[in-house]
Write an enzyme that holds these catalytic residues in place. Structure first.
Site, short mmCIF file in Angstrom:
data_model
loop_
_atom_site.label_atom_id
_atom_site.label_comp_id
_atom_site.label_asym_id
_atom_site.label_seq_id
_atom_site.Cartn_x
_atom_site.Cartn_y
_atom_site.Cartn_z
N SER A 34 0.57 -0.71 -0.06
CA SER A 34 0.03 0.47 0.26
C SER A 34 0.71 0.76 0.09
CB SER A 34 -0.89 -0.44 1.33
OG SER A 34 -2.50 -1.23 1.18
N THR A 56 -6.34 -3.27 7.62
CA THR A 56 -5.34 -4.68 7.28
C THR A 56 -5.53 -5.92 8.61
OG1 THR A 56 -4.64 -6.61 6.14
CG2 THR A 56 -3.16 -4.76 7.24
N LYS A 104 -10.37 -5.58 11.11
CA LYS A 104 -11.49 -4.90 9.88
C LYS A 104 -12.39 -5.01 10.80
CE LYS A 104 -8.98 -6.77 5.54
NZ LYS A 104 -9.51 -7.07 3.90
N ASN A 133 -12.23 -1.96 5.48
CA ASN A 133 -11.40 -1.82 5.28
C ASN A 133 -10.28 -0.40 4.64
OD1 ASN A 133 -11.85 -1.18 2.18
ND2 ASN A 133 -10.23 -1.83 1.46
N ASP A 164 -13.13 -3.93 -0.71
CA ASP A 164 -11.96 -4.57 -1.01
C ASP A 164 -13.30 -5.16 -2.40
OD1 ASP A 164 -9.87 -4.95 0.81
OD2 ASP A 164 -11.24 -5.95 1.78
N GLY A 187 -13.89 -13.45 4.47
CA GLY A 187 -13.93 -12.45 4.70
C GLY A 187 -13.82 -12.17 2.82
N ASN A 225 -17.09 -23.12 -1.59
CA ASN A 225 -16.24 -23.71 -0.30
C ASN A 225 -16.46 -25.23 -0.02
OD1 ASN A 225 -14.50 -22.60 1.13
ND2 ASN A 225 -16.23 -22.87 2.95
N ILE A 278 -7.82 -14.43 -6.52
CA ILE A 278 -7.39 -12.56 -5.86
C ILE A 278 -5.92 -13.18 -5.93
CG2 ILE A 278 -9.72 -11.94 -5.00
CD1 ILE A 278 -9.15 -13.08 -2.54
N TYR A 331 -2.97 -13.38 -5.79
CA TYR A 331 -1.37 -12.35 -7.16
C TYR A 331 0.13 -12.53 -6.86
CZ TYR A 331 -0.68 -9.32 -2.86
OH TYR A 331 -0.32 -9.05 -1.16
N GLY A 383 -4.84 -11.70 -9.77
CA GLY A 383 -4.87 -10.42 -8.14
C GLY A 383 -4.45 -9.49 -8.59
P1 ATR Z 1 -10.26 -14.61 4.61
O1 ATR Z 1 -11.24 -13.77 5.22
O2 ATR Z 1 -9.02 -14.40 4.12
O3 ATR Z 1 -11.31 -15.18 2.88
P2 ATR Z 1 -10.67 -17.01 5.90
O4 ATR Z 1 -12.05 -16.33 6.16
O5 ATR Z 1 -9.79 -18.18 6.25
O6 ATR Z 1 -10.40 -16.34 5.27
O7 ATR Z 1 -11.12 -18.09 4.93
C1 ATR Z 1 -10.60 -19.11 4.12
C2 ATR Z 1 -11.17 -19.83 2.52
O8 ATR Z 1 -10.31 -20.40 1.70
C3 ATR Z 1 -12.25 -20.82 3.33
O9 ATR Z 1 -13.52 -20.87 2.14
C4 ATR Z 1 -11.47 -21.70 3.37
O10 ATR Z 1 -12.15 -22.73 3.20
P3 ATR Z 1 -13.06 -23.23 4.49
O11 ATR Z 1 -14.41 -22.19 4.85
O12 ATR Z 1 -13.73 -25.22 3.76
O13 ATR Z 1 -12.15 -23.79 5.45
C5 ATR Z 1 -10.50 -21.78 2.48
N1 ATR Z 1 -9.84 -22.86 1.68
C6 ATR Z 1 -8.45 -22.79 3.00
N2 ATR Z 1 -7.90 -23.25 2.03
C7 ATR Z 1 -8.25 -24.62 1.66
C8 ATR Z 1 -7.74 -25.93 0.69
N3 ATR Z 1 -6.75 -26.05 1.00
N4 ATR Z 1 -9.06 -26.58 0.24
C9 ATR Z 1 -10.29 -25.40 -0.18
N5 ATR Z 1 -9.95 -24.46 0.20
C10 ATR Z 1 -9.53 -24.22 1.37
#
Ligand code: ATR
Length: 277
Positions: free
Chosen positions: A15, A60, A64, A85, A100, A129, A150, A218, A220, A241
């Site tokens: 940033s 960040t 948040k 954010n 975001d 998030g 998911n 997303i 990058y 990303g």
């Molecule tokens: P952020 O707020 O940065 O998006 P988060 O809330 O920790 O981070 O969310 C991470 C996302 O990545 C979730 O959708 C998570 O899936 P789960 O809800 O099932 O945990 C997903 N994720 C992380 N590692 C993963 C993996 N190895 N395979 C599939 N999805 C994954």
């Protein structure tokens, strides 16, 4: 301009580079400072920050949501998402925004305006998030059909239920998403899967992707993730990303300054910076 970023940690943030470029472009003097805030002292530090004459700042991880208790107002996205954010410091107090998702959607719209003609079907991979912000912005910009997939499908269901949407949205498993990939016009990957150093991981197989679909990631680092490389092989249109990262910053900058920065050239410079050129 007196700008900054609060978070923990904040050391590797891009940033300062982006906002310094933007200030230069707009002929504004100022600085963008990093405030690494100890979670134990968050409330005291926020009271101190109020004395620092800031024009605005970014927020960040992990603040948040926590910042909201210190704000005097919220814009619609921040209210829907319960996450902020960007904060603008005004005479009426601190106002919270969330750029975001809208940053993401703006950069997508600039590149692929045809997606926003009202008939596109989108698939969102992930339910954290980042996914929430993007879902909220997509539907606000007129996408009528968004399925959410998911690893933990219950979280996808919860995301859909919590955000106000009168279009069509289903929660689907990753296995289903993989099987039905061919029916989407837009696929957005919002998780950390594929991020360096785990560059070889892929959230779903891309075999069923059809030519011309827009695929966005997303992540990058690396700039071209495995998902984007697989999509490219199948004739997809790509969205990167770092385009989102830059656009959410430009959007925050325009909230603070009321200016409309030029971002095409800046995007090229940003790409060079990320490549370490
Ligand atoms: P952020 O707020 O940065 O998006 P988060 O809330 O920790 O981070 O969310 C991470 C996302 O990545 C979730 O959708 C998570 O899936 P789960 O809800 O099932 O945990 C997903 N994720 C992380 N590692 C993963 C993996 N190895 N395979 C599939 N999805 C994954």
């Amino acid at each position: 301009m007196n700008l900054g970023l609060i978070g923990h940690p904040v050391g590797h943030s891009l940033s300062p580079w982006i906002h310094n470029q933007l200030m230069q472009q707009q002929g504004l003097n100022g600085e963008y400072k990093l405030y690494d805030i100890d979670p134990e002292q968050f409330d005291e530090r926020m009271a101190w920050l109020k004395t620092q004459n800031l024009d605005g700042f970014n927020v960040t991880v992990p603040y948040k949501e926590k910042i909201i208790a210190h704000l005097d107002g919220l814009d619609t996205s921040a209210r829907h998402l319960g996450a902020v954010n960007t904060v603008k410091c005004t005479e009426e107090g601190w106002i919270g925004y969330n750029t975001d998702g809208i940053g993401f959607v703006y950069s997508l719209k600039q590149r692929y305006p045809d997606l926003f003609n009202g008939s596109a079907k989108a698939l969102l991979l992930g339910s954290g998030g980042a996914a929430r912000g993007i879902f909220e912005a997509l539907i606000r910009e007129g996408i009528q059909e968004v399925n959410v997939s998911n690893r933990t499908v219950e979280r996808a269901e919860k995301l859909i239920k919590e955000l106000p949407f009168d279009g069509k949205a289903d929660a689907v498993t990753l296995a289903d998403a993989e099987q039905t990939l061919g029916m989407y016009d837009l696929v957005i990957q919002t998780t950390t899967v594929g991020m360096s150093p785990e560059e070889d991981s892929l959230i779903i197989a891309m075999e069923r992707l059809t030519k011309g679909t827009v695929v966005s990631d997303i992540v990058y680092r690396p700039m071209k993730t495995k998902l984007l490389a697989e999509a490219d092989k199948r004739g997809a249109r790509l969205h990167f990303g770092h385009e989102m990262l830059l656009q959410q910053a430009v959007y925050a900058f325009s909230i603070w300054t009321g200016t409309s920065p030029e971002s095409k050239l800046l995007l090229q410079e940003f790409e060079q910076k990320l490549k370490g050129v």
